[in-house]
Structures are given as C-alpha cells and as structure tokens.
Design a protein around this motif. Structure first.
Motif, PDB file in Angstrom:
ATOM      1  N   ALA A 128       0.824  -1.202   0.000  1.00 26.38           N
ATOM      2  CA  ALA A 128       0.000   0.000   0.000  1.00 26.38           C
ATOM      3  C   ALA A 128       0.861   1.256   0.000  1.00 26.38           C
ATOM      4  O   ALA A 128       0.568   2.229  -0.674  1.00 26.38           O
ATOM      5  CB  ALA A 128      -0.921  -0.013   1.213  1.00 26.38           C
ATOM      6  N   ARG A 129       1.897   1.217   0.786  1.00 30.56           N
ATOM      7  CA  ARG A 129       2.756   2.396   0.836  1.00 30.56           C
ATOM      8  C   ARG A 129       4.136   2.063   0.291  1.00 30.56           C
ATOM      9  O   ARG A 129       4.854   1.251   0.851  1.00 30.56           O
ATOM     10  CB  ARG A 129       2.888   2.884   2.283  1.00 30.56           C
ATOM     11  CG  ARG A 129       1.614   3.523   2.809  1.00 30.56           C
ATOM     12  CD  ARG A 129       1.687   3.657   4.313  1.00 30.56           C
ATOM     13  NE  ARG A 129       2.757   4.547   4.733  1.00 30.56           N
ATOM     14  CZ  ARG A 129       2.642   5.869   4.773  1.00 30.56           C
ATOM     15  NH1 ARG A 129       1.521   6.445   4.432  1.00 30.56           N
ATOM     16  NH2 ARG A 129       3.640   6.619   5.182  1.00 30.56           N
ATOM     17  N   ASN A 164       6.489   4.386  -0.153  1.00 31.31           N
ATOM     18  CA  ASN A 164       7.511   5.386   0.170  1.00 31.31           C
ATOM     19  C   ASN A 164       8.499   4.930   1.241  1.00 31.31           C
ATOM     20  O   ASN A 164       9.483   5.600   1.505  1.00 31.31           O
ATOM     21  CB  ASN A 164       6.849   6.717   0.564  1.00 31.31           C
ATOM     22  CG  ASN A 164       5.920   6.529   1.747  1.00 31.31           C
ATOM     23  OD1 ASN A 164       5.806   5.416   2.271  1.00 31.31           O
ATOM     24  ND2 ASN A 164       5.266   7.598   2.155  1.00 31.31           N
ATOM     25  N   ARG A 165       8.226   3.809   1.865  1.00 26.45           N
ATOM     26  CA  ARG A 165       9.219   3.320   2.831  1.00 26.45           C
ATOM     27  C   ARG A 165      10.174   2.326   2.192  1.00 26.45           C
ATOM     28  O   ARG A 165      11.024   1.761   2.862  1.00 26.45           O
ATOM     29  CB  ARG A 165       8.513   2.640   3.991  1.00 26.45           C
ATOM     30  CG  ARG A 165       7.773   3.650   4.801  1.00 26.45           C
ATOM     31  CD  ARG A 165       7.033   3.070   5.942  1.00 26.45           C
ATOM     32  NE  ARG A 165       6.357   4.162   6.616  1.00 26.45           N
ATOM     33  CZ  ARG A 165       6.820   4.738   7.717  1.00 26.45           C
ATOM     34  NH1 ARG A 165       7.934   4.334   8.261  1.00 26.45           N
ATOM     35  NH2 ARG A 165       6.154   5.739   8.272  1.00 26.45           N
ATOM     36  N   THR A 203       9.052   9.654  -6.897  1.00 27.05           N
ATOM     37  CA  THR A 203       7.769   9.940  -7.543  1.00 27.05           C
ATOM     38  C   THR A 203       8.003  10.872  -8.716  1.00 27.05           C
ATOM     39  O   THR A 203       8.946  11.652  -8.742  1.00 27.05           O
ATOM     40  CB  THR A 203       6.783  10.625  -6.589  1.00 27.05           C
ATOM     41  OG1 THR A 203       7.358  11.862  -6.186  1.00 27.05           O
ATOM     42  CG2 THR A 203       6.487   9.763  -5.388  1.00 27.05           C
ATOM     43  N   LYS A 249       3.686   2.415  -9.472  1.00 28.79           N
ATOM     44  CA  LYS A 249       2.295   2.638  -9.060  1.00 28.79           C
ATOM     45  C   LYS A 249       1.815   3.938  -9.696  1.00 28.79           C
ATOM     46  O   LYS A 249       2.554   4.914  -9.767  1.00 28.79           O
ATOM     47  CB  LYS A 249       2.226   2.731  -7.542  1.00 28.79           C
ATOM     48  CG  LYS A 249       0.796   2.703  -7.013  1.00 28.79           C
ATOM     49  CD  LYS A 249       0.779   2.949  -5.524  1.00 28.79           C
ATOM     50  CE  LYS A 249       0.762   1.646  -4.744  1.00 28.79           C
ATOM     51  NZ  LYS A 249       0.570   1.880  -3.306  1.00 28.79           N
ATOM     52  N   GLU A 275       4.707   6.415  -8.896  1.00 24.07           N
ATOM     53  CA  GLU A 275       5.597   6.076  -7.780  1.00 24.07           C
ATOM     54  C   GLU A 275       6.430   4.863  -8.179  1.00 24.07           C
ATOM     55  O   GLU A 275       5.902   3.904  -8.745  1.00 24.07           O
ATOM     56  CB  GLU A 275       4.783   5.745  -6.533  1.00 24.07           C
ATOM     57  CG  GLU A 275       3.979   6.899  -6.014  1.00 24.07           C
ATOM     58  CD  GLU A 275       3.229   6.523  -4.732  1.00 24.07           C
ATOM     59  OE1 GLU A 275       2.607   7.417  -4.164  1.00 24.07           O
ATOM     60  OE2 GLU A 275       3.289   5.343  -4.321  1.00 24.07           O
ATOM     61  N   ALA A 291       9.585   9.918   5.265  1.00 29.10           N
ATOM     62  CA  ALA A 291       9.448   8.804   6.207  1.00 29.10           C
ATOM     63  C   ALA A 291       9.638   9.257   7.660  1.00 29.10           C
ATOM     64  O   ALA A 291      10.311  10.225   7.909  1.00 29.10           O
ATOM     65  CB  ALA A 291      10.460   7.716   5.897  1.00 29.10           C
TER      66      ALA A 291
END
Ligand code: HEM
Lengths: 575, 334
Positions: free
Chosen positions: A140-141, A143-144, A150, A514, A527, A575
């Motif tokens: 789902a995320r 960015n970690r 992006t 994504k 992303e 983050a």
C-alpha cells in the motif's frame, strides 16, 4: 523463501515467539517424540547450526596441519613417535594422526551435510513454487521502500476521470498506456510482472533474479554431490606405487606393486592388464645459472607400454601423467640404481641386480641396501652410499656436488650376521637392521669402506668373495592410480563455482510502479520503489533508471501545449 | 643481461617502497587532519545532510547517501560530492606512481626469469602486494575508499619489507613440479583473492571500530574522532561484504584449480597436504562469514570478526605455512 527461520530475511515474529514459547514450556507433555524430532530437525537445519558447524569444521581441520598425518606423511608420524614418546600415543588415541578420517572430524562434516540437506530440500520445493507464482501484491505504501521516487505526468489534455463511482476501477486510456509501457520495460529487463489494482491506484508488481536462489541451491546441492562422489569414488579406485629401474618392465598386477592402497569397494579384476617398461630416464639439471646450479629442470621417463598386445612409446613427466588402461601413471620420484654383482670365493655369482638407492639430498647423494641371503659363508648385508659426482670435503667426508653422474662413486659398508629375513616380519628393502650383525668395513672397524667406480671390482673382507660395480642406471618411481569418479567431482566443482557466481552476483529484487490519477484527471502521479532480496548494492540506481526509462518512453510530445508535461518532481523523503 | 634486469627489478621495487612510504605519510596526515578538523565542520555538516537528502531524493533505507554520512566532506555541498583534501590527493597520486614502479619491477623480474614472476616467496610477495595495490586502485575508481590508504600502503610496505629482506632470492628456473600452466592460473588467482580479502578485512576492521563508536557513544575507549568522517558501520559492512565475496569467489576457484593441478602433478586431487588444509580452512571461514551475514544475530560485528579471522588465516597461510610447515608445497624457494 522458506529459508531457515533464523535467516535474517525471514519474518521474525512467528518463529521467534514460537521459540520463546517452546523454551518457556519445555516441560509441556504434548510435544511428544514426533514433536521433539521435529524440533531437533529444525534446530539442525537452522542457519545458526550451519554456521556453528562450519566454524567448527574450520577449527577441527587445524590440528591436522600441525601434526604429521599418516595419509600424507607416514614417515613424519614415525619420527613424531620417536621425538615425542609420551605425547604421541595420547595424540594417537584421539586420532590426531588421521584427523581427516577421524570419528570427530567425520561427525562434524556429516552433521553439516545433514543440516545442508535439511535446509536445501524445503528451499528447493519452495523455490519451485515461487518460480511458478506471480509477483506479490503491491504494498500500500511504497515510500518506505528502497529507492522510492515519484514523478508527475500530465496528460496532454485533461481527460475525464473514470465515472465517479468512487471505486476508481475504470482506468482511462492514458493511464492504461502508461502502465503498459512500464510493464513492457520491466518485462524486457527480465522481470516477471503482474498488474494489480486497488481503490486508489493501479500498479505493476515485478520481480527478477530468481536465478540467485537457483544458484544458491545448485551451489549447496553440488557440495553434497562432491561429498558423495568423493566418498564413493575413493571406494572404487586404487593407488599403487612402484619403483622401476631402466630396462625393467612393470606388469599391472597386485603383486607387482611396492605398495598398494585399494578403495573399500575395490576388487582385483579392475586392474587392467597392461605393462610398462622404463626404457630410459632423462634428467636435466641447470648448469648455466650459478644461483641455481644443479637444480632440476626437467624429468622425463621414456617408456614402452603394452596393452592388449599393442605396443606404444610413451612419456611420463611431472605434471603430465600417462593414461593407460583406465589408469593414470604419474612420475613421482627418481634416483640412481647402481648395478652390483657379488661373487663368492669360487667366483660363482651369488647376487646381481640394479639396486635403487634412495636420494638423500638435492645432489642425489643416495643410500641403498644390498642383502645377500645365500651363497656366502654367512648372510651379508651392505649399506651403500652413492655419489653421482663425488667430492671430498675439508674434513675428508664424501659428498655429491652435482646430481648428474659425472664422477660416480659407490661406497659400501659390509655387515655379516642374521639379516632377520626368516622371522616372517616384513622388512624394508631400503633399510638394514644391523643390531644382530657385525660390521666389517667402514665406521669404527678400522677397515676402509669398499669404494667402487663403474667397472671396478673389490674384494670382500675375510676372503668371502668380491663385489663389482657393473654400471649405473636410473630408476623412476611411479604412482599408478585409478579414480573412476574424478570427472564427476570436477563437474560438481564447476557447478559449485557457477552456482556461487550466480547466487552472489545476480541481484534478486522486486520493483513496483504505481500510478495514481489525480482528482482532476489532468495527470497522474507515478511512484517507483524497489525491495532488495539479499545483497543488492544497485537497487536505488536500478529504480531510478527504471523511472527515467519509463518517463522517457511516454509520449511526451503527445501534446502541442507548451507547458512542461513531465516534471520529475523530487520529493524529499517523508518517512 | 639477465642479472642486470634482475637488478633493475629489485631497484624498482625499492623505489616503489620509498614512494609507498611517502604515500603512507600523506594518508596518515589526512587522517590526522580529519580528526582535528572535525570540530569545525560539525556545524557545517548538519545542513549538508539535508541538502544531500534532498538532492538524492530517495529514501536511502539501507544505504544512507554518502554525502550525508561523510560529514566533513559533505559540507562542500551539492555539486562535487566530498571535497578532496590535498594530502589525500597526494597520497593517491603517490600510490599510483609507486604502483607503476612496482609493476615495471615485477614485469622485469618475469622477463629476467623467462617465466611468470610468482614461483617463490619473494616473487609471491612482490606480485601479491602489486595485486593488493592494483585492486585497491581499481576499487577506488568506483568507491571512495581512500581512507583505507594508510592501511593498504602500510600493509604492502611491511610485506615488501619483510620479503625483500628475508626472502630475496636470485632468479632461478622452475623445478619440474612447478612447470605447469596451472602455476600461472592457480597462484595468480590465489593472490588476487588475497588482495580482495586484504581490502575487505580492512573495511571489516574499521567497521568494528565504527560500530563500537556508534553503540558506545561517549565511551572514550577506541573512540577515534576521525571515525566521524568515515562511512557508518552499516555502509562499511556492505562494502566489506561486496569485496569479500569477490575474494571468496577467487578463493573457490583457487581451491578447484589447485585440486586439478594436484591431480596432474601428484596423482590425487586432494590429499590434506598442509597447504591444502589451510586453503580449505580459509575457504570454510569465509563461507562462515557469508553465512553469518545471513544469520539473525550474526550480522554486523560478529560477521566482521569472522572476516578478520579469515584474513588472519590468509596471512598465516602465506607467511607461516609457506615458510615453516612442511609438506608437498615446499616451493617457498628459501
Ligand atoms: C557444507 C556446508 C556449507 C557451505 C560450504 C556453505 C556455503 C555457502 C556460501 C558460500 C553461501 C553464499 C553463496 C550462495 O548464496 O550460494 C551460502 C549461502 C547460504 N547458505 Fe550455505 N553453506 C553450507 C551449508 C549450509 C546449510 C547447512 C544451510 C542451512 C541451514 C545453508 C544455508 C544457506 C543460505 C540460506 C544461504 C543464503 C544466504 C543469503 O541469503 O545470503 N548453508 N552458503
């Protein structure tokens, strides 16, 4: 990946807490025999056990390099017993002179390999499944995750966002093309891809580098292969040694060997009948370079072989064995074999042979023994020294100053008495037990040693007869050897290396692209992120490259609008 | 003619040593300077981290951007990455010069001997150290490991010093047992593996110091200030790992090639000869190291210790087993 639970990459909570629970409730009755066995098996096939056994193996291999080993240095062992009479038997009792076949060394590596099998089997099974399954769902995320980037992409003209059902299920055509482009780029770079969709976004999930795990499994399995072939191969083969004097013929039969080590499953009839005659032995020594004067440059044994009636000339050199009858013949050593003839007082020949003298130093000062059991009034033994190029030191001692037979001299010390050959105890042809004999020449006797140059004859003491040095020949010692599984060991070794390279240097990684449409339908946010599975120094670069390539592939010129369609906005890590 | 070539060769090796000594001094000065400058730069370093992170624009989950972690150097900012200290640059330049001199020296030795120059202890040493330097310089092109300069030049100087004094022998021809193509391959690859292990070992050693500093902040013991200027322990560990696995692959090849050669020369591919035993021990230790990095609770310092033990075994194998142990590999030429 079904790695052992203590692999650093394994999800930790479950096994960790399970272990905790296990140790806390060690008295739990329901564990049962099967439970215990399972527990034991899990312990044995854990990373920690493998590591422990590996380090133990390294440690256990050390003593064998400090203490001479029977397999590689039997004389060293004998000498060790002489030098350390109290320590040696103690060491012997714990198999210190045969470390690499000892019970304790064997147990370590066998346990290690059991652990290895226990580790590899579930992983292989799991890997087979992984090879056939799709890349996992996009997180789902992103960015970690590794290398997160992006990018904004604006459509040339605002497009209707999907019908506002709120589900976002309907991708518009622009988005679909963007996704398709990412898919094909990834596919082309060897990724396996799968498209996923959720409420907010559509995405491509991709994974590559399955060969890394394949390589790892090949590597470990090939190690088992080596162990098994070495274990079995040693059993079917044999190795024998034989000294052959120029002119002599060796016949490949059990009795003809001076020493013979058969494997466990060896039977006599595997010895192919061939013969090998040493015609001539050539040795070349350095004479130009004074720093290396007398150093050997080349040894060549010229031989005639015969197999099934076919005679052939051949050559055996160091580093270049001769193949015959499924065996290999190696040149191990060489030296001189003076031809001596002994006659009794009547002039009857009681002994005549070329006796191999064992080299004692670099200039081939050599030591040999002659034993005459019959024909003389008493049994006679002679200890001889041979000097290929005899020289006299300032103390009057003889030595050899060059390994070639330039000025050959043989000296003989004569002993009479019991040669000890009748006791049924095997005695070496290269040594003489003088304790039950009387020395007649040389040493303390006051009588000079017999000294002979080629062609000369000398009288034996006490009028026993005479001894003649007829000439000097060379001998070669051969190692004859058969190991039917050798090639397999090599094959497995190559697999080990290949598996290792694949497993260490092919990165296994997952990457995701994504796509989130913005509310106005004017563009999308893309992303990109990756996840390393194992050491992967280039992950971030790879994600960045993917992003660049992907953006570049999109129809940027699609719009005639002057405004920049693509902005590679860079967001700081949130983050 | 041969003698003069041989003399030129040793002369070049001596010159290389002199240059390495100067390089060593430059590298050491750089380290000293880092320790003293660090205070002044601490203030500047903080914004640099932000800049660095912004520019790289990625979440460096595993690898923190270099810019951020090299503190003092990062102060110079965005464009050129770490600022180059003059002493450091001189150190590298001198190392390159020394390397070239040594290279010519080794090649001349080979020409004088009319064979590859790695057939006795002296020659193993000059070729092996040449490779250590070569690998170091090649890796420098891809990774800024100049902070290892002191260690590498120091190690090479010691090895060259010991071998020129103790092991020097005039050129002699090959004994029949060594006269094989496998000598070229096996020994060369072994030396190459050793070079990588040396570099990896150095990184693991610094990793251990760095780790100590990171975990025991405030403790004075072994807490060198200059460590602040070096990469953090995770990054050092990753670098060490990448270099050590290259060494491991070469070592695996050495082991296999050695077995093939032993089969040709002695009629058996494996006989637990002393040298074989130690090659095996080293291989197993490094296999342990690689495993340790994949075992929970063994990443970090523990695996670094294994890398150091592995490298100690390499040195032992070369310096002690070759010279003092007896066995079939009695080729030290001493
Ligand atoms: C004869 C004993 C063993 C040796 C010499 C050995 C050697 C190695 C080497 C060199 C590697 C790194 C290269 C590669 O990934 O293929 C490796 C990786 C690995 N080995 Fe072994 N191994 C042995 C036994 C075992 C055992 C018993 C296990 C299971 C408990 C095991 C599990 C693993 C795993 C999971 C990896 C991958 C590590 C990673 O993710 O980086 N090995 N082994």
């Amino acid at each position: 990946m079904s790695r052992p639970s203590d692999h650093y990459d394994s999800p930790s909570p479950a096994p960790e807490s399970a272990r905790e629970a296990g140790s806390a409730s060690i008295t739990q009755p329901k564990l049962g025999v099967v439970g215990w066995l399972r527990w034991f098996w899990r312990q044995l096939s854990s990373m920690r056990t493998a590591l422990f056994l590996l380090l133990l193996l390294a440690l256990a291999a050390v003593p064998g390099s400090l203490v001479p080993q029977r397999s590689s240095d039997p004389n060293g062992v004998t000498q060790y017993f002489v030098d350390n009479p109290t320590l040696a038997p103690i060491l012997d009792s714990v198999q210190m002179f045969a470390v690499y076949s000892s019970v304790w060394f064997s147990s370590i590596y066998l346990l290690l390999f059991i652990s290895l099998v226990g580790c590899v089997i579930p992983r292989t099974k799991h890997h087979f499944d992984a090879l056939r399954s799709a890349p996992p769902k996009t997180p789902a995320r992103l960015n970690r995750l590794g290398g997160f980037i992006t990018r904004q992409y604006a459509f040339a003209e605002p497009v209707e966002a999907g019908p506002s059902t709120g589900s976002g299920n309907e991708r518009n055509a622009g988005s679909a093309a963007i996704l398709e482009s990412a898919r094909s780029i990834l596919k082309k770079s060897g990724y396996r891809v799968r498209t996923y969709q959720d409420a907010r976004s559509t995405s491509v999930s991709a994974e590559r580098g399955y060969a890394r795990e394949t390589g790892n499994l090949v590597f470990h399995t090939a190690l088992v292969g080596i162990l098994i072939t070495v274990g079995i191969g040693g059993g079917f083969g044999y190795a024998g040694q034989r000294v052959v004097v120029e002119g002599q013929t060796f016949v490949n039969t059990l009795l003809a060997f001076d020493s013979f080590n058969p494997g466990r499953f060896f039977s006599d009839d595997t010895l192919t009948p061939f013969t090998l005659r040493l015609d001539e032995f050539d040795a070349t020594y350095e004479t130009q370079n004074l720093d290396a004067f007398g150093q050997p440059i080349d040894y060549t044994a010229h031989v005639t072989t015969s197999e099934d009636g076919d005679e052939a000339d051949g050559e055996v050199k160091v580093n270049s064995p001769l193949k015959i009858g499924g065996s290999d013949v190696y040149l191990l050593g060489n030296g001189y074999a003076p031809t001596l003839t002994v006659k009794n007082a009547d002039g009857t020949v009681v002994f005549t042979d070329s006796v191999p003298f064992l080299p004692q130093d670099a200039n081939l000062t050599s030591l040999g023994v002659v034993k005459i059991t019959d024909g003389l009034p008493e049994q006679v033994g002679m200890i001889g020294f041979f000097y290929p190029t005899q020289d006299v030191s300032s103390t009057g001692a003889y030595f050899s100053s060059f390994p070639e037979a330039e000025y050959p001299v043989v000296t003989l010390n004569v002993y009479t008495g019991d040669l000890g050959l009748n006791e049924g105890v095997p005695t070496s042809v290269y040594s003489l037990a003088t304790d039950k004999m009387t020395q007649l020449t040389g040493g303390q006797t006051g009588v000079d040693s017999i000294e002979l140059k080629p062609g000369e004859t000398a009288q034996l003491p006490n009028g026993m007869g005479s001894v003649t040095l007829d000439g000097i020949k060379r001998f070669a010692s051969f190692d004859i050897h058969r190991d039917p599984t050798q090639l397999w060991v090599l094959v497995f070794a190559i697999l080990v290396l290949g598996g290792l390279l694949t497993s260490l240097f092919i990165p296994r990684r997952r990457v995701w692209v994504k796509l989130v449409e913005n509310a106005e339908g004017t563009g999308v946010t893309l992303e990109y992120a990756g996840l390393a599975r194992g050491d992967d120094p280039r992950l971030d670069d790879a994600v960045a490259e993917l992003a660049d390539k992907h953006i570049a592939s999109l129809p940027s010129a699609q719009a005639a609008t002057p405004s920049p369609e693509i902005t590679g906005a860079k967001t700081p890590d949130d983050a | 003619m041969m003698e003069t070539l041989e003399q030129y060769s040793i002369l070049l090796v001596y010159s290389a040593m002199a240059i390495y000594a100067l390089a060593f001094i430059s590298f050491a000065l750089d380290l000293a300077k880092r320790s003293s400058q660090i205070k002044a730069d601490e203030v500047a370093a903080a914004p640099a981290e932000l800049v660095g992170a912004f520019v790289s624009g990625r979440s460096g989950v595993t690898d923190a951007p270099v810019v951020a972690s090299t503190g003092a150097a990062g102060a110079s900012g965005v464009d050129a990455g770490p600022k180059r200290s003059v002493t450091l640059r001189i150190g590298v330049a001198l190392t390159v010069i020394g390397f070239l001199l040594q290279l010519v020296g080794v090649v001349l030795r080979g020409i004088a001997a009319e064979r590859v120059p790695w057939a006795n202890m002296y020659e193993f040493s000059i070729t092996g150290t040449l490779l250590i330097m070569g690998v170091f310089l090649v890796v420098l092109m891809r990774q800024d490991l100049r902070f290892l300069g002191t260690f590498i030049t120091g190690l090479v100087l010691i090895l060259l010093g010991v071998s020129t004094v103790n092991y020097y022998v005039a050129v002699v021809p090959l004994p029949p047992a060594l006269d094989s193509a496998w000598l070229v391959i096996h020994v060369f690859v072994a030396s190459l593996g050793t070079a990588f292990f040396a570099l990896g070992g150095a990184l693991s050693g610094i990793q251990l110091l760095q780790n100590r500093r990171e975990t025991a902040k405030g403790s004075k013991f072994l807490n060198f200030r200059l460590l602040d200027t070096l990469p953090d322990s995770v990054r050092l560990e990753n670098l060490a790992y990448r270099i050590n696995i290259v060494g491991f692959v070469f070592w695996t090849f050495t082991l296999i090639a050695g077995a093939v050669w032993a089969e040709r020369a002695w009629g058996r591919y494996w006989g637990w000869d002393t040298k074989e035993v130690w090659t095996f021990i080293i291989w197993v230790i490094y296999a342990g190291y690689i495993h340790a990095r994949a075992t929970k609770g063994w990443r970090g310092s523990r695996s670094a210790w294994l890398a150091l033990i592995g490298f100690a075994a390499v040195l032992f194998n070369f310096g002690v087993v070759n010279v003092f142990f007896k066995g079939l590999h009695a080729y030290s030429g001493l």
